[in-house]
Motif scaffolding. Structure first.
Motif, mmCIF file in Angstrom:
data_model
loop_
_atom_site.group_PDB
_atom_site.id
_atom_site.type_symbol
_atom_site.label_atom_id
_atom_site.label_comp_id
_atom_site.label_asym_id
_atom_site.label_seq_id
_atom_site.Cartn_x
_atom_site.Cartn_y
_atom_site.Cartn_z
ATOM 1 N N PHE A 158 0.831 -1.198 0.000
ATOM 2 C CA PHE A 158 0.000 0.000 0.000
ATOM 3 C C PHE A 158 0.873 1.258 0.000
ATOM 4 O O PHE A 158 0.564 2.246 -0.695
ATOM 5 C CB PHE A 158 -0.935 -0.005 1.209
ATOM 6 N N ALA A 159 1.962 1.242 0.762
ATOM 7 C CA ALA A 159 2.899 2.376 0.755
ATOM 8 C C ALA A 159 3.497 2.559 -0.639
ATOM 9 O O ALA A 159 3.666 3.693 -1.113
ATOM 10 C CB ALA A 159 4.008 2.159 1.784
ATOM 11 N N GLY A 160 3.815 1.452 -1.316
ATOM 12 C CA GLY A 160 4.346 1.536 -2.670
ATOM 13 C C GLY A 160 3.370 2.174 -3.635
ATOM 14 O O GLY A 160 3.759 2.969 -4.507
ATOM 15 N N VAL A 161 2.085 1.860 -3.488
ATOM 16 C CA VAL A 161 1.061 2.474 -4.335
ATOM 17 C C VAL A 161 1.015 3.986 -4.104
ATOM 18 O O VAL A 161 0.912 4.777 -5.053
ATOM 19 C CB VAL A 161 -0.319 1.839 -4.049
ATOM 20 N N ILE A 162 1.105 4.415 -2.841
ATOM 21 C CA ILE A 162 1.079 5.848 -2.528
ATOM 22 C C ILE A 162 2.267 6.556 -3.180
ATOM 23 O O ILE A 162 2.117 7.607 -3.820
ATOM 24 C CB ILE A 162 1.088 6.075 -1.008
ATOM 25 N N TYR A 163 3.467 5.981 -3.031
ATOM 26 C CA TYR A 163 4.660 6.582 -3.641
ATOM 27 C C TYR A 163 4.502 6.668 -5.156
ATOM 28 O O TYR A 163 4.853 7.689 -5.777
ATOM 29 C CB TYR A 163 5.906 5.765 -3.295
ATOM 30 N N TYR A 164 3.988 5.616 -5.763
ATOM 31 C CA TYR A 164 3.855 5.593 -7.216
ATOM 32 C C TYR A 164 2.894 6.667 -7.698
ATOM 33 O O TYR A 164 3.160 7.365 -8.690
ATOM 34 C CB TYR A 164 3.371 4.214 -7.670
ATOM 35 N N VAL A 165 1.774 6.843 -7.003
ATOM 36 C CA VAL A 165 0.810 7.881 -7.371
ATOM 37 C C VAL A 165 1.437 9.266 -7.244
ATOM 38 O O VAL A 165 1.257 10.137 -8.115
ATOM 39 C CB VAL A 165 -0.459 7.769 -6.496
ATOM 40 N N LEU A 166 2.202 9.491 -6.171
ATOM 41 C CA LEU A 166 2.857 10.786 -5.989
ATOM 42 C C LEU A 166 3.855 11.066 -7.103
ATOM 43 O O LEU A 166 3.955 12.198 -7.606
ATOM 44 C CB LEU A 166 3.563 10.834 -4.626
ATOM 45 N N VAL A 167 4.606 10.051 -7.511
ATOM 46 C CA VAL A 167 5.575 10.222 -8.596
ATOM 47 C C VAL A 167 4.853 10.521 -9.907
ATOM 48 O O VAL A 167 5.294 11.380 -10.692
ATOM 49 C CB VAL A 167 6.467 8.969 -8.729
ATOM 50 N N LEU A 168 3.740 9.835 -10.165
ATOM 51 C CA LEU A 168 2.972 10.101 -11.382
ATOM 52 C C LEU A 168 2.464 11.539 -11.414
ATOM 53 O O LEU A 168 2.528 12.217 -12.454
ATOM 54 C CB LEU A 168 1.793 9.134 -11.480
ATOM 55 N N VAL A 169 1.959 12.018 -10.289
ATOM 56 C CA VAL A 169 1.473 13.402 -10.214
ATOM 57 C C VAL A 169 2.613 14.378 -10.452
ATOM 58 O O VAL A 169 2.473 15.357 -11.207
ATOM 59 C CB VAL A 169 0.806 13.664 -8.847
ATOM 60 N N LEU A 170 3.769 14.132 -9.834
ATOM 61 C CA LEU A 170 4.919 15.018 -9.983
ATOM 62 C C LEU A 170 5.402 15.073 -11.427
ATOM 63 O O LEU A 170 5.659 16.153 -11.979
ATOM 64 C CB LEU A 170 6.045 14.557 -9.060
ATOM 65 N N THR A 171 5.528 13.930 -12.076
ATOM 66 C CA THR A 171 5.994 13.900 -13.464
ATOM 67 C C THR A 171 4.972 14.535 -14.412
ATOM 68 O O THR A 171 5.355 15.187 -15.388
ATOM 69 C CB THR A 171 6.289 12.455 -13.896
ATOM 70 N N SER A 172 3.693 14.365 -14.122
ATOM 71 C CA SER A 172 2.655 14.984 -14.957
ATOM 72 C C SER A 172 2.731 16.509 -14.879
ATOM 73 O O SER A 172 2.637 17.208 -15.903
ATOM 74 C CB SER A 172 1.268 14.507 -14.529
ATOM 75 N N LEU A 173 2.913 17.037 -13.667
ATOM 76 C CA LEU A 173 3.054 18.482 -13.507
ATOM 77 C C LEU A 173 4.305 18.989 -14.216
ATOM 78 O O LEU A 173 4.294 20.071 -14.824
ATOM 79 C CB LEU A 173 3.111 18.836 -12.017
ATOM 80 N N ALA A 174 5.383 18.211 -14.157
ATOM 81 C CA ALA A 174 6.621 18.601 -14.833
ATOM 82 C C ALA A 174 6.440 18.631 -16.345
ATOM 83 O O ALA A 174 6.959 19.526 -17.027
ATOM 84 C CB ALA A 174 7.739 17.630 -14.458
ATOM 85 N N HIS A 175 5.703 17.672 -16.892
ATOM 86 C CA HIS A 175 5.448 17.662 -18.337
ATOM 87 C C HIS A 175 4.620 18.877 -18.757
ATOM 88 O O HIS A 175 4.866 19.472 -19.820
ATOM 89 C CB HIS A 175 4.736 16.374 -18.726
ATOM 90 N N LEU A 176 3.627 19.246 -17.942
ATOM 91 C CA LEU A 176 2.841 20.439 -18.241
ATOM 92 C C LEU A 176 3.717 21.685 -18.254
ATOM 93 O O LEU A 176 3.601 22.548 -19.139
ATOM 94 C CB LEU A 176 1.716 20.597 -17.213
ATOM 95 N N LEU A 177 4.612 21.810 -17.261
ATOM 96 C CA LEU A 177 5.512 22.949 -17.195
ATOM 97 C C LEU A 177 6.450 22.971 -18.392
ATOM 98 O O LEU A 177 6.709 24.029 -18.977
ATOM 99 C CB LEU A 177 6.314 22.902 -15.892
ATOM 100 N N GLU A 178 6.955 21.807 -18.777
ATOM 101 C CA GLU A 178 7.884 21.732 -19.896
ATOM 102 C C GLU A 178 7.193 22.155 -21.212
ATOM 103 O O GLU A 178 7.787 22.880 -22.012
ATOM 104 C CB GLU A 178 8.416 20.291 -20.026
#
Length: 501
Positions: free
Chosen positions: A474-494
């Motif tokens: 369950f902790a791994g799922v939380i980390y993965y979701v956070l990483v997906l959100v972070l990379t998505s925001l970075a792609h929008l900024l780029e």
């Protein structure tokens, strides 16, 4: 002129760096115990609690029924040791504050003054006596073998030639070292031993009776076998710094508690608790055990994100300063930046974290909080890597940009801030995002010094339920979701930055 302007810019960045460092304590929480301290404001008997101020108890809350986090309710640390400590503190007129950390860091916490005393099912040994003082014993436990039901081991003789797990630094660890022909596997935490036993990497573990009862109740595929009882000298006691004046006063209250039956009442309260066995489902997993723990684990998201953002900002500011040092042409600054990068990248991050957390109180007499120590360690380490990335981005900007700015009479500082650095940041944006993602994932390391992040909370659930995979997945799922959100925001900024291309 260029060097003078560059020095002014470096000084300006240094002022920003110092200001951000000064604000870290307020951003990262209480200077003594971190963002989410475990504090006890009540006690069984409280005629004059707080009269003498606050006293800090150090414990490793992953060892029920002695101490564990009540994650399903208010997240308070509870257990037999905690009740005894509350009673003593109330009788002596102290307000009790509880600091959570790994078991193998408790002695260091006493020696550096981070805590006033330790109660964590700690046995009295000759080795420990050389570093700390002990009270009289308050409980004597029996060593117990826990093994798989389909491969039982019922005596110490039957363990010959087998791989046996123990908790590092525990009495059971010392006992197991006396067994002949036994290969020992030492781990920091009891839940890790259970997982190793269930996967078959070890044949048996040696723990104490109360923990063995909890383990076997939560895992029906395990069984326990009691070993012959030891002497009262092998019992649990309260540990204090060498020469502490608290030893005598604590001993007095302990003796009164034994005489009045208060200790026995507390022991009966915690050892009489029965656990309902949980049946395994697909692949021996049972996510039903997470019921009631999910809100508790999700609270760790705030701590993890706060830590990541502060560390990233801190690392970027200091990394920019270091990169300017490297291109300044001023030899002392270049040497400093090069040596800094070499040392920080050449030593383990976990070592740097421990040094900042444990050395700061001893060297500077400042009781740095766990989260602040983690933010500094990760920020300083990240800056060493980012300095090279930022320097590469600056050097990648076409020289014509500089020449054009100089021909127009633009000051060097304005040129760097308004022309060169924005282009460099856009060039290195993928590398910056990658560094933030790495910080987010590596933040799990801070759990070892008690920061209540996602990983620490998963460990609490693991320790309470004596099951590892469900909470960790369950902790791994939380980390993965956070990483997906972070990379998505970075792609929008780029994409936004590329509109001007």
């Amino acid at each position: 002129m260029r060097r003078t302007t560059l020095l002014r810019m470096i000084y300006l960045l240094l002022l920003v760096f110092v200001a951000s460092a000064a604000l870290l304590p307020s951003l990262l929480g209480d200077a003594r115990t971190g963002i989410e301290p475990y504090a006890s404001t009540t006690a069984p008997v409280a005629p004059s609690v707080g009269e003498k101020g606050t006293i800090v108890l150090g414990t490793s809350p992953d060892y029920p029924p002695y101490e564990n986090v009540d994650a399903k309710n208010n997240g308070e640390i509870v257990g037999m040791d905690i009740d005894i400590a509350k009673f003593i503190a109330a009788q002596l007129g102290y307000k009790l504050e509880i600091a959570a950390m790994d078991f193998n860091g408790l002695i260091a916490a006493l020696q550096t003054g981070r805590v006033d005393f330790v109660m964590s099912a700690m046995s009295v040994t000759e080795e420990r006596k050389q570093n700390v003082d002990f009270s009289t014993t308050y409980y004597v436990a029996r060593n117990t073998i826990v093994s798989r039901r389909n491969e039982p081991y019922e005596s110490s003789e039957s363990l010959g030639g087998k791989v046996v797990g123990t908790q590092l630094g525990s009495t059971q660890d010392l006992y197991a070292q006396t067994l002949k022909g036994v290969e020992l596997k030492k781990l920091n935490r009891i839940p890790d031993l259970i997982q190793e036993l269930k996967t078959g990497r070890i044949h048996a573990v040696i723990v104490e009776d109360a923990v063995a009862v909890e383990m076997t109740a939560a895992n029906p595929d395990l069984m326990m076998s009691f070993l012959p009882p030891g002497s009262t000298e092998d019992g649990y006691a309260i540990a204090f710094p060498k020469g502490s004046a608290l030893v005598e006063t604590f001993n007095g209250v302990l003796e009164e508690m034994k005489t009045s039956g208060q200790v026995d009442a507390i022991v009966d309260k915690w050892f009489a608790t029965e656990r309902e066995p949980q049946a395994d489902n697909f692949l021996n997993l049972n996510f039903g055990i997470l019921k009631g723990y999910i809100p508790y684990m999700l609270k760790g998201v705030y701590v993890t994100l706060l830590f990541t953002l502060v560390s990233a900002a801190f690392g970027f500011i200091w990394g920019t300063i270091l990169s300017l040092f490297k291109i300044s042409g001023i030899k002392p600054l270049e040497w400093f930046a090069t040596a800094y990068t070499s040392v920080l990248r050449g030593t383990p991050l976990l070592l740097q974290l421990f040094l900042i957390y444990y050395a700061t109180p001893q060297l500077f007499q400042y009781d740095i909080s766990p989260l602040m120590a983690a933010g500094l360690a990760f920020g300083l380490n990240s800056a060493a890597y980012l300095s090279e990335t930022i320097r590469g981005g600056i050097m990648a900007v076409d020289k014509g940009q500089r020449e054009a700015a100089m021909s127009l009479g633009i000051p060097y500082r304005t040129m760097m801030i308004s022309i060169i650095l924005p282009q460099a940041v856009r060039t290195i944006l993928p590398a910056l995002v990658n560094e933030c993602v790495a910080l987010l994932k590596e933040s799990s390391l801070v759990s070892v010094i008690g920061v209540q992040d996602i990983m620490r909370r998963a460990n609490v659930v693991q320790a309470t339920e004596f099951r590892a995979l469900e909470a960790l997945l369950f902790a791994g799922v939380i980390y993965y979701v956070l990483v997906l959100v972070l990379t998505s925001l970075a792609h929008l900024l780029e994409r936004r930055l590329r509109r001007s291309d």
